[in-house]
Motif scaffolding. Structure first.
Motif, PDB file in Angstrom:
ATOM      1  N   GLN A   1       1.450 -13.770  12.847  1.00 57.85           N
ATOM      2  CA  GLN A   1       2.277 -12.607  13.612  1.00 57.85           C
ATOM      3  C   GLN A   1       3.771 -13.052  13.873  1.00 57.85           C
ATOM      4  O   GLN A   1       4.806 -12.290  13.794  1.00 57.85           O
ATOM      5  CB  GLN A   1       1.712 -12.222  14.397  1.00 57.85           C
ATOM      6  N   ASP A   2       4.113 -14.422  14.023  1.00 56.99           N
ATOM      7  CA  ASP A   2       5.237 -14.881  14.507  1.00 56.99           C
ATOM      8  C   ASP A   2       6.303 -14.638  13.284  1.00 56.99           C
ATOM      9  O   ASP A   2       7.355 -14.375  13.351  1.00 56.99           O
ATOM     10  CB  ASP A   2       5.223 -16.263  14.774  1.00 56.99           C
ATOM     11  N   ALA A   3       5.694 -14.975  12.113  1.00 58.03           N
ATOM     12  CA  ALA A   3       6.364 -15.027  10.937  1.00 58.03           C
ATOM     13  C   ALA A   3       6.725 -13.593  10.652  1.00 58.03           C
ATOM     14  O   ALA A   3       7.912 -13.130  10.023  1.00 58.03           O
ATOM     15  CB  ALA A   3       5.749 -15.717   9.686  1.00 58.03           C
ATOM     16  N   VAL A   4       5.835 -12.762  10.637  1.00 61.11           N
ATOM     17  CA  VAL A   4       5.948 -11.278  10.253  1.00 61.11           C
ATOM     18  C   VAL A   4       6.888 -10.814  11.033  1.00 61.11           C
ATOM     19  O   VAL A   4       7.817  -9.795  10.459  1.00 61.11           O
ATOM     20  CB  VAL A   4       4.572 -10.680  10.328  1.00 61.11           C
ATOM     21  N   ARG A   5       6.977 -10.922  12.271  1.00 58.26           N
ATOM     22  CA  ARG A   5       8.006 -10.389  13.355  1.00 58.26           C
ATOM     23  C   ARG A   5       9.358 -10.621  12.758  1.00 58.26           C
ATOM     24  O   ARG A   5      10.423  -9.789  13.080  1.00 58.26           O
ATOM     25  CB  ARG A   5       7.904 -10.718  14.839  1.00 58.26           C
ATOM     26  N   GLU A   6       9.759 -11.704  12.267  1.00 55.70           N
ATOM     27  CA  GLU A   6      11.082 -12.179  11.864  1.00 55.70           C
ATOM     28  C   GLU A   6      11.657 -11.406  10.854  1.00 55.70           C
ATOM     29  O   GLU A   6      12.770 -11.594  10.300  1.00 55.70           O
ATOM     30  CB  GLU A   6      10.761 -13.702  11.543  1.00 55.70           C
ATOM     31  N   THR A   7      10.890 -10.637   9.840  1.00 49.47           N
ATOM     32  CA  THR A   7      11.340 -10.126   8.738  1.00 49.47           C
ATOM     33  C   THR A   7      10.893  -8.299   8.767  1.00 49.47           C
ATOM     34  O   THR A   7       9.821  -8.170   8.828  1.00 49.47           O
ATOM     35  CB  THR A   7      10.588 -10.707   7.490  1.00 49.47           C
ATOM     36  N   PRO A   8      11.987  -7.779   8.705  1.00 52.74           N
ATOM     37  CA  PRO A   8      11.761  -6.403   8.805  1.00 52.74           C
ATOM     38  C   PRO A   8      11.274  -5.781   7.605  1.00 52.74           C
ATOM     39  O   PRO A   8      11.342  -6.448   6.453  1.00 52.74           O
ATOM     40  CB  PRO A   8      13.301  -5.746   8.832  1.00 52.74           C
ATOM     41  N   GLY A   9      10.436  -4.826   7.714  1.00 57.34           N
ATOM     42  CA  GLY A   9       9.985  -4.255   6.508  1.00 57.34           C
ATOM     43  C   GLY A   9       8.414  -4.824   6.198  1.00 57.34           C
ATOM     44  O   GLY A   9       7.844  -4.389   5.024  1.00 57.34           O
ATOM     45  N   VAL A  10       7.945  -5.812   6.754  1.00 60.12           N
ATOM     46  CA  VAL A  10       6.835  -6.488   6.317  1.00 60.12           C
ATOM     47  C   VAL A  10       5.529  -5.361   7.200  1.00 60.12           C
ATOM     48  O   VAL A  10       5.565  -5.284   8.249  1.00 60.12           O
ATOM     49  CB  VAL A  10       6.472  -7.903   6.890  1.00 60.12           C
ATOM     50  N   THR A  11       4.552  -5.158   6.211  1.00 57.15           N
ATOM     51  CA  THR A  11       3.316  -4.420   6.741  1.00 57.15           C
ATOM     52  C   THR A  11       2.196  -5.370   6.786  1.00 57.15           C
ATOM     53  O   THR A  11       2.104  -5.983   5.834  1.00 57.15           O
ATOM     54  CB  THR A  11       3.138  -3.224   6.149  1.00 57.15           C
ATOM     55  N   THR A  12       1.200  -5.397   7.767  1.00 60.36           N
ATOM     56  CA  THR A  12       0.103  -6.095   7.691  1.00 60.36           C
ATOM     57  C   THR A  12      -1.120  -5.335   7.927  1.00 60.36           C
ATOM     58  O   THR A  12      -1.237  -4.308   8.500  1.00 60.36           O
ATOM     59  CB  THR A  12       0.283  -7.215   8.844  1.00 60.36           C
ATOM     60  N   VAL A  13      -2.294  -6.056   7.323  1.00 59.73           N
ATOM     61  CA  VAL A  13      -3.747  -5.499   7.604  1.00 59.73           C
ATOM     62  C   VAL A  13      -4.479  -6.566   7.795  1.00 59.73           C
ATOM     63  O   VAL A  13      -4.471  -7.714   7.183  1.00 59.73           O
ATOM     64  CB  VAL A  13      -4.152  -4.481   6.404  1.00 59.73           C
TER      65      VAL A  13
ATOM     66  N   GLN B   1     -12.350  -5.210   2.576  1.00 56.85           N
ATOM     67  CA  GLN B   1     -11.676  -4.408   3.445  1.00 56.85           C
ATOM     68  C   GLN B   1     -10.244  -4.341   3.339  1.00 56.85           C
ATOM     69  O   GLN B   1      -9.533  -3.352   3.308  1.00 56.85           O
ATOM     70  CB  GLN B   1     -12.022  -4.922   4.830  1.00 56.85           C
ATOM     71  N   LEU B   2      -9.694  -5.385   3.151  1.00 57.10           N
ATOM     72  CA  LEU B   2      -8.449  -5.394   3.088  1.00 57.10           C
ATOM     73  C   LEU B   2      -7.919  -4.825   1.691  1.00 57.10           C
ATOM     74  O   LEU B   2      -6.772  -4.370   1.813  1.00 57.10           O
ATOM     75  CB  LEU B   2      -8.020  -7.054   3.074  1.00 57.10           C
ATOM     76  N   LEU B   3      -8.590  -5.128   0.601  1.00 57.79           N
ATOM     77  CA  LEU B   3      -8.230  -4.382  -0.682  1.00 57.79           C
ATOM     78  C   LEU B   3      -8.405  -2.952  -0.722  1.00 57.79           C
ATOM     79  O   LEU B   3      -7.989  -2.163  -1.753  1.00 57.79           O
ATOM     80  CB  LEU B   3      -8.945  -5.224  -1.684  1.00 57.79           C
ATOM     81  N   GLU B   4      -9.177  -2.359   0.238  1.00 56.84           N
ATOM     82  CA  GLU B   4      -9.396  -0.988   0.188  1.00 56.84           C
ATOM     83  C   GLU B   4      -8.188  -0.188   1.135  1.00 56.84           C
ATOM     84  O   GLU B   4      -8.104   0.955   1.133  1.00 56.84           O
ATOM     85  CB  GLU B   4     -10.470  -0.440   0.964  1.00 56.84           C
ATOM     86  N   ALA B   5      -7.364  -1.005   1.810  1.00 59.92           N
ATOM     87  CA  ALA B   5      -6.226  -0.424   2.649  1.00 59.92           C
ATOM     88  C   ALA B   5      -5.239   0.257   1.460  1.00 59.92           C
ATOM     89  O   ALA B   5      -5.118  -0.011   0.460  1.00 59.92           O
ATOM     90  CB  ALA B   5      -5.173  -1.654   3.158  1.00 59.92           C
ATOM     91  N   THR B   6      -4.451   0.985   2.257  1.00 55.09           N
ATOM     92  CA  THR B   6      -3.447   1.731   1.565  1.00 55.09           C
ATOM     93  C   THR B   6      -2.131   1.489   2.307  1.00 55.09           C
ATOM     94  O   THR B   6      -1.862   2.118   3.219  1.00 55.09           O
ATOM     95  CB  THR B   6      -3.753   3.406   1.380  1.00 55.09           C
ATOM     96  N   PRO B   7      -1.184   0.977   1.736  1.00 51.30           N
ATOM     97  CA  PRO B   7      -1.365   0.240   0.382  1.00 51.30           C
ATOM     98  C   PRO B   7      -2.241  -0.826   0.608  1.00 51.30           C
ATOM     99  O   PRO B   7      -2.180  -1.827   1.484  1.00 51.30           O
ATOM    100  CB  PRO B   7       0.237  -0.036  -0.036  1.00 51.30           C
ATOM    101  N   PRO B   8      -2.678  -1.473  -0.607  1.00 49.12           N
ATOM    102  CA  PRO B   8      -3.272  -2.828  -0.538  1.00 49.12           C
ATOM    103  C   PRO B   8      -2.370  -3.997  -0.389  1.00 49.12           C
ATOM    104  O   PRO B   8      -1.057  -3.799  -0.906  1.00 49.12           O
ATOM    105  CB  PRO B   8      -4.034  -2.819  -1.806  1.00 49.12           C
ATOM    106  N   PRO B   9      -2.793  -5.115   0.045  1.00 44.69           N
ATOM    107  CA  PRO B   9      -1.825  -6.033   0.133  1.00 44.69           C
ATOM    108  C   PRO B   9      -1.535  -6.755  -1.094  1.00 44.69           C
ATOM    109  O   PRO B   9      -2.321  -6.598  -1.993  1.00 44.69           O
ATOM    110  CB  PRO B   9      -2.448  -7.374   1.150  1.00 44.69           C
ATOM    111  N   THR B  10      -0.291  -7.284  -1.297  1.00 43.28           N
ATOM    112  CA  THR B  10      -0.174  -8.083  -2.282  1.00 43.28           C
ATOM    113  C   THR B  10      -0.284  -9.645  -2.263  1.00 43.28           C
ATOM    114  O   THR B  10      -0.364 -10.278  -3.198  1.00 43.28           O
ATOM    115  CB  THR B  10       1.462  -7.906  -3.091  1.00 43.28           C
ATOM    116  N   ALA B  11      -0.460 -10.150  -1.099  1.00 42.43           N
ATOM    117  CA  ALA B  11      -0.935 -11.479  -0.754  1.00 42.43           C
ATOM    118  C   ALA B  11      -1.905 -11.356   0.359  1.00 42.43           C
ATOM    119  O   ALA B  11      -1.762 -10.652   1.287  1.00 42.43           O
ATOM    120  CB  ALA B  11       0.276 -12.081  -0.289  1.00 42.43           C
TER     121      ALA B  11
END
Length: 346
Positions: free
Chosen positions: A209-221, A238-248
């Motif tokens: 979460q620390d790294a995510v907060r540093e970069t605008p536009g990053v979404t997480t599940v 569960q992660l791959l059922e999300a919309t949009p699914p994660p690319t990583a």
């Protein structure tokens, strides 16, 4: 990304055991001239020692008193690969120090041993205890051992009262791995959380979460796991059922990352072209699947050996007025393999 240095190491007790076709404990008995080993087996071990050029650290062994040093090892972890590395590190260090290990295994899924089993361990004459994760943070285990007044060393634990804690900086390691994913262009990230009862799980999530907060536009599940392969299967679905699914997907250990790769294959997703997957620990599981995992290298064997060495020093300490340092943090490393790739915009 940093890679393992590949430095050449000398032969270990595990190498000797493999050469002789025996267990590490048998090698330890031969090295320390203990009974219970037949002449043919003893000869095979000695021949393996000579062939490999293995030399036990006699100076370190001399730190132990003439009285047999018995050390309890309490372990139970859902990752067999992690436990294999952990026990290897403990066995190697025990052979150097001439210590006898008394093993006590907990239940499946990281459950602690019973109070009766812990009392029997204490009654066996041990002088200290090594605790494998997650048992270094188990109230049942800690209460029983603290009541007995035994020195303790907990691997992978945080701020455990009356125990030496040996770990890496999980938060920093997870932060660095997440920054690597972001640097590859990934902006939809999935995270598989480990056992909620372990402090390391929360630290790894915090670093993510620390790294995510540093970069605008990053979404997480985020999906909950428990460090087992089975939990990783459900979490990855569960992660791959999300919309949009994660690319990583960043899994909190290699077993759950391997499960995520398995789910991706089942869904006909190419790793890493269509889905990047990374793990944590750098256990043998990281290199026994395809593609091999990019992961955080946690020196599990070294952590276990360090814990035993520190515990031995604590047992031998004669000055209670100068307490030993309780928190010991070892270095981690990001190891790049074939499970990561830049985000494909096609």
């Amino acid at each position: 990304m940093a890679k393992n240095s590949g430095a050449i190491r000398g032969p270990t007790i595990i190498d000797v055991a493999a050469q002789a076709g025996v267990s590490p404990m048998t090698v330890s008995r031969v090295i320390n001239d203990r009974p219970g080993v037949g002449p043919e087996t003893r000869q095979a071990v000695n021949e393996a020692i000579r062939a490999l050029g293995y030399t036990p650290n006699v100076a370190a062994r001399s730190l132990v008193t003439s009285t047999e040093l018995r050390i309890g090892v309490v372990y139970s972890n859902p990752s067999a690969a992690f436990m294999s590395d952990f026990l290897t590190g403990v066995f190697e260090e025990a052979s150097i120090r001439g210590a006898r290990l008394i093993l006590l295994k907990g239940g499946e899924g990281g459950r602690p041993p019973s109070v009766a089993e812990l009392k029997a361990l204490v009654a066996s004459g041990i002088r200290g205890v090594i605790l494998a994760p997650p048992l270094g943070e188990s109230p049942v285990v800690l209460r029983a051992l603290s009541k007995a007044g035994l020195p303790m060393a907990a691997v992978g634990a945080y701020d455990v009262e009356d125990a030496i804690c040996v770990r890496i900086d999980d938060r920093r390691a997870a932060y660095e791995m997440t920054r690597e994913l972001i640097s590859l262009g990934h902006r939809h990230l999935g995270f598989i959380l480990g056992n909620p009862d372990q402090a390391a799980s929360g630290q790894r999530l915090a670093g993510f979460q620390d790294a995510v907060r540093e970069t605008p536009g990053v979404t997480t599940v985020i999906a909950q796991g428990d460090f087992s392969f089975a939990s990783g299967l459900g979490a990855a679905e569960q992660l791959l059922e999300a919309t949009p699914p994660p690319t990583a997907i960043f899994a909190s250990n290699d077993d759950m990352a391997a499960a995520a790769v398995s789910v991706a294959h089942r869904r006909h997703l190419d790793v890493p072209r269509e889905l990047t997957v990374v793990g944590f620990d750098d256990t043998p599981a990281a290199v026994t699947l395809w593609p091999p995992l990019t992961t955080v290298h946690q020196p599990v064997r070294k952590l276990a050996a360090e814990a035993l060495g520190l515990l031995t020093a604590e047992i031998a300490r004669t000055s209670p007025d100068s307490p030993a340092r309780r928190e010991h943090v070892l270095e981690h490393e990001i190891v790049a393999r074939q499970s990561t790739a830049p985000l494909s915009l096609g």
